[in-house]
Design an enzyme around this catalytic site. Structure first.
Site, PDB file in Angstrom:
ATOM      1  N   GLY A 125       0.827  -1.209   0.000  1.00 34.94           N
ATOM      2  CA  GLY A 125       0.000   0.000   0.000  1.00 34.94           C
ATOM      3  C   GLY A 125       0.858   1.255   0.000  1.00 34.94           C
ATOM      4  O   GLY A 125       1.222   1.764   1.065  1.00 34.94           O
ATOM      5  N   TYR A 126       1.198   1.717  -1.176  1.00 35.30           N
ATOM      6  CA  TYR A 126       1.995   2.942  -1.304  1.00 35.30           C
ATOM      7  C   TYR A 126       1.159   4.074  -1.904  1.00 35.30           C
ATOM      8  O   TYR A 126       0.860   5.066  -1.265  1.00 35.30           O
ATOM      9  CB  TYR A 126       3.233   2.707  -2.181  1.00 35.30           C
ATOM     10  CG  TYR A 126       4.396   1.998  -1.495  1.00 35.30           C
ATOM     11  CD1 TYR A 126       4.294   1.533  -0.187  1.00 35.30           C
ATOM     12  CD2 TYR A 126       5.587   1.800  -2.173  1.00 35.30           C
ATOM     13  CE1 TYR A 126       5.357   0.882   0.422  1.00 35.30           C
ATOM     14  CE2 TYR A 126       6.659   1.157  -1.565  1.00 35.30           C
ATOM     15  CZ  TYR A 126       6.540   0.703  -0.273  1.00 35.30           C
ATOM     16  OH  TYR A 126       7.593   0.074   0.318  1.00 35.30           O
ATOM     17  N   GLU A 246      11.757  -4.051  -5.650  1.00 37.27           N
ATOM     18  CA  GLU A 246      10.740  -4.093  -6.698  1.00 37.27           C
ATOM     19  C   GLU A 246      11.368  -3.810  -8.061  1.00 37.27           C
ATOM     20  O   GLU A 246      11.063  -4.468  -9.042  1.00 37.27           O
ATOM     21  CB  GLU A 246       9.626  -3.084  -6.403  1.00 37.27           C
ATOM     22  CG  GLU A 246       8.527  -3.111  -7.468  1.00 37.27           C
ATOM     23  CD  GLU A 246       7.311  -2.264  -7.092  1.00 37.27           C
ATOM     24  OE1 GLU A 246       7.400  -1.520  -6.107  1.00 37.27           O
ATOM     25  OE2 GLU A 246       6.304  -2.374  -7.799  1.00 37.27           O
TER      26      GLU A 246
END
Lengths: 406, 369
Positions: A125-126, A246
């Site tokens: 959740g960014y 990522e």
């Protein structure tokens, strides 16, 4: 330059190959559902120390000394065998390394083992509706009720572009906890259980037709005071580490080679003017050019890997900061040819099976889906225009833009 | 496993770079460019003193005994600093004689080439070959033949012929012969200068009519291909160097030049253009190293990687050069601006020994497509 592996490394490769002879599973195990087969095989691979190598045994990892070359050998051999190795899911790939770097002892023991076993599935959740590239402007808030020991964070606000939230048990993410601090210093990194009344996950339909990502709404949602990773206000630094993992995922050169080979096969099997498209001079020119990009990506990654193994990362900072942009650009060029090769079938929408395959579908509509999907990685994890800012400013020392809110 | 340079290789580049920057400042480069000579005796002497003229000559013949990777590293520095001279062509002539000459030929020519007293070059492309094949550097199209110790044929795009004491000539079967031009055989060796694009690397046509020549007995189509492949990697490295220089010039200019009250580098249109130029070029350094290494170790995929570096790096360098001109605005389009020196270097590297189109087709053919 010495591209020969030494005897110890070759012996290690031989051991890995011998182990991989056991995939696909045989006998009764071969009749289990594929997901269970993968879990079974992966647990054996962890036991042997091949998968999640750097994570100590007591946290459910392989318990090996860090060794970049052995990591590379394992990835290459598992890739060649098509065997389930280290997972690309957000939990094992991004959260587990972050907890190993910044988490408390209690957090590591509680979360890392079940995350590696994939018993706890995670989403990230960014981003928020108003905070994309300017992530540090995020507003989703968490306020501590009670004390640091037994209190709870109370969360309000919204996250967006949350891949796999619909299949996840927990969310790791960034929340504003220090309302008076400057924007980068008011953020904390929290772990939040999704199965609670204050959380609502709503799927967002993608332009491909797929349903991979979501909106997540928090309305007095709660998580324990002990579910903060790092200190209060330190979330920005913690998240930089996760983003690094990522970007490495997105730049994985093995995946790109597989896609390139698949497009060459497509060109062999597609007929143009009564003969295989791969005999067309224009297609040959473009495939050759793209293979140069693919091969550059592979060799540049090997160079960086080798530098990392010798502690000489500083020698290749420039290509390192270009990895994400280079690979997503290359993938888009590759999919552009595939889209051209499917010809008039570009009128067709992806099927349910194409969408379920997560950009691995075959047949014309599978390629249409892959072509559309190739835009996604160029946006996720730091969009192309942001990558260009980073390269220009940090790589070439160009001045920052005027940013009045800084 | 080590995918990277040794300390010696890094030192070689640093030493050469330091020498070129000290001895050959941009205003000297400009003088040589305007003169169109393509040769600077003092510079060549300096290269010889550093051992670069004998870089790929075996130690037994007075050279440094180094390989194609080291040659490529030096070509990168030459491209970045823009120095004139026949470093690459001379080194390819050395490789040809070492690989294809008999012992007495090696003993006769290599020591003089190693010291730089004799400058070597190659005469390969033929005017008619381009009609027959896709590429004038394709040995299948060459018509030049030897007969009783002489050679006859018509070559073009021969670099540095004015200063060369030794010319390696490509023959019809893919073989090679050596011609040593002298005053006395002006009738059998006729040189016609061509107006070349890169004035630091002048080119000529060469008409050979019964010129005295010595065939290199071990030269075959295959061994000639390997010399050409070494040339492809050298040109790609030169283009890489030129591109990195153009990116640096562009970044420096964009930081310095102000419009609308701020450095133009602060505008994202400009910043992103420079970042894209860098991203096209910088990662290819690893492709270059691999291609050179593959030739040195005789790896199976060496020829295909030579074609890949040549096709890709030189094409992208020309794109970068065009962006560099655009970034410099009207100034960039002038003869006076230094950008054109490296722009033309990139143009030479792109076209000499076969265009990107030619080598992309070779990439496809060698893959069995």
């Amino acid at each position: 330059m010495d591209l020969q592996y030494n005897q110890e490394e070759e012996q290690f490769r031989a051991e890995v190959r011998a182990f991989l002879a056991g995939w696909p599973l045989r006998g009764e195990e071969a009749s289990l559902p594929i997901a269970e087969q993968e879990t079974l095989f992966r647990s054996q691979a962890i036991e042997r120390g091949y998968v999640y190598r750097d994570i100590p045994r007591e946290y459910g990892g392989g318990g090996q000394e860090p060794d970049v070359l052995k990591d590379h050998i394992v990835r290459a051999e598992f890739g060649r065998a098509g065997a389930p190795g280290s997972s690309f899911l957000q939990g094992p790939a991004m959260l587990a390394p972050t907890l190993m770097e910044f988490g408390s002892e209690a957090q590591r023991r509680r979360f890392v083992p079940p995350t590696l076993r994939e018993e706890i599935r995670w989403c990230q959740g960014y981003s928020e509706p108003g905070s994309g590239s300017d992530l540090a402007s995020l507003q989703c808030s968490a306020a501590l009720e009670g004390d640091d020991e037994s209190g709870e964070w109370v969360i309000n606000g919204q996250k967006i572009w949350t891949s796999n939230a619909q299949n996840s048990h927990w969310l790791f993410g960034l929340f504003r906890t220090e309302t008076d601090a400057p924007k980068h210093k008011g953020i904390s990194y929290l772990l939040v259980p999704l199965d609670q009344p204050g959380v609502e996950v709503r799927p967002l339909k993608q332009m491909t037709g797929g349903l991979d990502f979501n909106e997540v709404f928090f309305d007095d949602a709660r998580t324990g005071a002990d579910c903060i990773v790092g200190e209060r206000g330190q979330g920005w630094q913690v998240s930089r580490a996760t983003l690094k993992h990522e970007r490495n995922l997105i730049a994985n050169p093995n995946l790109m080679r597989d896609h390139f080979d698949a497009v060459v096969d497509l060109a062999r099997t597609t007929l143009r003017n009564g003969r295989p498209a791969i005999l067309d001079p224009g297609i040959r020119q473009r495939l050759s050019e793209i293979e140069c990009y693919v091969r550059t990506n592979e060799t540049s990654n090997l160079r960086q890997l080798s530098a990392a193994a010798r502690g000489e990362e500083l020698k290749c900072m420039l290509p390192m900061m270009m990895n994400k942009l280079y690979s997503t650009d290359t993938m888009q060029r590759l999919m552009e040819i595939a889209y051209e090769l499917v010809g008039a079938d570009g009128l067709l929408a992806p099927s349910e099976a194409d969408l379920a395959g997560y950009a691995k579908g075959e047949g014309p509509t599978g390629w249409v889906e892959q072509w559309m999907f190739s835009l996604g990685p160029a946006i996720a994890g730091g969009a192309t225009n942001i990558q260009l800012n980073i390269i220009g400013e940090r790589g070439y020392g160009l001045p920052r833009d005027q940013r009045p809110t800084r | 496993m080590h995918f990277g340079l040794s300390e010696e290789q890094e030192l070689l580049q640093e030493t050469f770079r330091g020498f070129a920057q000290a001895e050959f400042p941009p205003q000297r480069l400009r003088e040589v460019f305007d003169a169109g000579e393509g040769h600077d005796p003092g510079l060549w002497k300096g290269l010889a003193e550093m051992g670069l003229t004998g870089l790929v000559v075996p130690e037994a013949h007075g050279g440094a005994g180094l390989e194609i990777l080291e040659l490529a590293l030096c070509c990168e520095v030459a491209g970045a600093t823009g120095i004139p001279g026949a470093l690459l062509e001379h080194s390819l002539a050395c490789l040809a004689i070492d690989a294809c000459g008999d012992p007495s030929q090696r003993e006769r020519w290599l020591p003089g080439l190693a010291t730089g007293d004799v400058i070597g070059t190659l005469a390969l492309a033929e005017p008619d070959a381009e009609c027959e094949t896709a590429d004038p550097w394709d040995p299948d199209g060459w018509q030049t033949r030897t007969s009783n110790g002489t050679v006859s044929g018509f070559k073009q795009y021969v670099p540095h012929l004015d200063h060369a004491g030794l010319v390696v000539v490509g023959l019809a079967d893919g073989g090679l012969a050596v011609v040593e031009p002298s005053e006395s055989d002006a009738a059998s060796v006729r040189v016609e200068p061509q107006d070349g694009i890169d004035r630091t690397r002048p080119i000529s046509k060469l008409r050979l009519q019964g010129a005295a020549a010595q065939p290199l007995p071990n030269a075959t189509a295959e061994s000639t291909r390997r010399i050409l492949d070494a040339g492809l990697v050298g040109l790609a490295a030169d283009a890489f160097g030129a591109a990195t220089r153009l990116i640096q010039l562009s970044a420096d200019y964009a930081k310095d030049r102000k419009q609308f009250g701020q450095p133009i580098a602060q505008f994202q249109a400009v910043k992103h253009q420079i970042a894209r130029m860098g991203t096209e070029i910088e990662p290819t350094r690893a492709l270059l190293w691999y291609a050179a290494h593959a030739l040195d170790r005789g790896l199976e995929d060496a020829g295909r990687h030579a074609a890949m570096t040549k096709a890709h790096v030189t094409a992208k360098s020309v794109e970068v050069a065009r962006d560099a001109v655009e970034l410099h605005g009207g100034l960039g389009f002038t003869w006076e601006c230094d950008v054109q020196l490296w722009f033309k270097r990139a143009m030479f590297d792109r076209s000499f020994l076969g265009t990107p189109e030619v080598h992309r087709e070779r990439i496809a053919t060698l893959a069995g497509w």
